[in-house]
Design a protein around this motif. Structure first.
Motif, PDB file in Angstrom:
ATOM      1  N   CYS A  82       0.830  -1.214   0.000  1.00 35.04           N
ATOM      2  CA  CYS A  82       0.000   0.000   0.000  1.00 35.04           C
ATOM      3  C   CYS A  82       0.858   1.254   0.000  1.00 35.04           C
ATOM      4  O   CYS A  82       0.596   2.201  -0.738  1.00 35.04           O
ATOM      5  N   GLY A  83       1.911   1.249   0.813  1.00 35.72           N
ATOM      6  CA  GLY A  83       2.791   2.405   0.889  1.00 35.72           C
ATOM      7  C   GLY A  83       3.485   2.669  -0.427  1.00 35.72           C
ATOM      8  O   GLY A  83       3.729   3.813  -0.807  1.00 35.72           O
ATOM      9  N   ARG A  84       3.806   1.590  -1.138  1.00 32.54           N
ATOM     10  CA  ARG A  84       4.533   1.719  -2.392  1.00 32.54           C
ATOM     11  C   ARG A  84       3.611   2.145  -3.533  1.00 32.54           C
ATOM     12  O   ARG A  84       4.024   2.849  -4.454  1.00 32.54           O
ATOM     13  N   ILE A  85       2.355   1.698  -3.483  1.00 34.37           N
ATOM     14  CA  ILE A  85       1.431   1.988  -4.578  1.00 34.37           C
ATOM     15  C   ILE A  85       0.886   3.417  -4.459  1.00 34.37           C
ATOM     16  O   ILE A  85       0.437   3.993  -5.449  1.00 34.37           O
ATOM     17  N   CYS A  86       0.928   4.001  -3.264  1.00 37.26           N
ATOM     18  CA  CYS A  86       0.331   5.316  -3.032  1.00 37.26           C
ATOM     19  C   CYS A  86       1.164   6.415  -3.691  1.00 37.26           C
ATOM     20  O   CYS A  86       2.286   6.675  -3.297  1.00 37.26           O
ATOM     21  N   ARG A  87       0.589   7.053  -4.701  1.00 41.92           N
ATOM     22  CA  ARG A  87       1.324   8.086  -5.435  1.00 41.92           C
ATOM     23  C   ARG A  87       1.459   9.363  -4.618  1.00 41.92           C
ATOM     24  O   ARG A  87       2.323  10.175  -4.862  1.00 41.92           O
TER      25      ARG A  87
END
Lengths: 98, 295
Positions: A82-87
């Motif tokens: 989730c942290g990585r996908i959040c732009r």
């Protein structure tokens, strides 16, 4: 609707066991929270509710809460997708204390 | 897609790509999906009595019998007069391309009204990372170790999508958890077709691929973007590419960031690149390349 946590019986009698290889669907008795070494924390100020984290969570623990999202920490394993996908960088992974 | 969660509280490793593929497919298919899971990661992490993580009807099949159990479920429910259901199977790469291929081939031959989804993590991850016939060239597994002479797996990945399509199946598609909207569209499309449907979704395994738990979605997307994993569809005898990468870049970065490929030499990577390039040459000549796939 999603499977929810039940109390695990400590004493089982013969009647409690399924009499065939079938049992109630979505029957949870244990959490996954202990697997986590980091936890995602949502910054409600930055979150726009685009739901990319909700979509990509392998455990489905992110859910809509008003205009933003919230996390079911009982079942989050802290994988960090989730942290990585959040732009918008609205999800920070924080080290679990204790 | 429904908001309900049908695969929840499971014991898959953090960042598991396979569990994401199962979760999303069930959210598209809804509560009337009847799931069949053979031996493999998803049955091992989903059914640990009394922890039962599927909220819809789900059953474990024999390793080889995913497709035949789907056939039976579909026929049984139909005989009882039930029509509003989807019989869906979730088998891993080993359960599909090695152990379950005969039952799958039979089901396609009979054109049973089932949806078979193969979540491909490219080895037998559940039992501790052994090579399957969908393990790519060069990958290090416990049965194809990397040494001085043999650099991991010696054989190329079996082309399961085209093997299935060669049956003249009603609908077949490949997908990636790095492109979820495309995957969801394909699951939806498949569920509306009567007959046998097959979807092959690439689902990285952080444990087996040697990547961090937060990288699995990104790696799955990158595999498509660098042309190694082709997103395609097969319908009415036609192949079409759903998402075409802009260019075919060097694979050094993509391959070397995965622990299972760390040992590969520059020659090995050049070989992988040449294989990819010749595949795309073939695709460009013979397949329809339309953004968005078959209309």
């Amino acid at each position: 609707m999603k499977p929810h946590l039940r109390n695990l019986k400590t004493k089982w009698t013969l009647q409690d066991y399924p009499d065939s290889t079938a049992y109630e669907a979505g029957y949870l008795t244990s959490k996954n929270a202990g697997w986590r070494s980091v936890r995602p924390v949502i910054d409600a100020e930055k979150c726009t509710g685009c739901l990319q984290c909700y979509l990509h969570c392998p455990d489905g623990v992110i859910f809509k809460s008003g205009k933003v999202v919230a996390i079911d920490y009982d079942f989050c394993k802290g994988c960090g997708i989730c942290g990585r996908i959040c732009r918008l960088k609205a999800i920070k992974m924080e080290v679990e204390s204790k | 897609m429904v908001e309900d969660e049908f695969f929840y509280g499971h014991k898959a490793c953090a960042g598991c790509g396979g569990s994401l593929a199962v979760r999303i497919a069930l959210k598209v298919l809804g509560k009337r999906a009847v799931a069949v899971l053979p031996a493999g990661c998803m049955s091992a992490v989903g059914f640990n009595f009394p922890q039962l993580c599927f909220a819809n009807n789900a059953i474990i099949s024999t390793f080889a019998g995913t497709a035949s159990m789907l056939t039976g479920i579909e026929a049984g429910l139909r005989a009882k007069g039930i029509t509003d259901f989807v019989a869906v199977g979730f088998a891993g790469d080993g359960g599909t391309a090695d152990i379950g291929i005969q039952a799958l081939s039979g089901a396609i031959d009979r054109d049973d009204d089932i949806l078979y989804i193969c979540y491909d993590n490219e080895a037998y991850m559940n039992t501790g990372i052994q090579k399957s016939s969908l393990t790519p060239f060069g990958a290090k597994t416990t049965t194809t170790p990397a040494g001085k002479n043999a650099h991991g797996n010696l054989r190329p990945k079996k082309n399961m999508f085209e093997i299935v399509a060669a049956h003249g199946i009603k609908y077949a598609a490949t997908a990636s958890i790095g492109y979820l909207p495309d995957y969801m569209k394909k699951v939806q499309r498949a569920s509306e077709i009567k007959g046998t449907k097959y979807i092959h979704v690439i689902a990285p395994c952080p444990t087996g691929w040697g990547i961090a738990s937060d990288e699995s979605v990104e790696i799955a997307k990158e595999a498509v973007d660098c042309g190694l994993w082709v997103l395609a569809e097969y319908k009415n005898g036609n192949y079409s590419v759903s998402i075409k990468p802009k260019n075919l870049p060097g694979l050094q970065t993509h391959i070397k960031r995965q622990g299972r490929f760390k040992h590969l030499t520059d020659d090995d990577i050049a070989y992988v690149e040449s294989q990819r390039d010749s595949k795309w040459n073939f695709i460009n000549q013979h397949w329809t390349v339309t953004q968005g796939g078959i209309k």
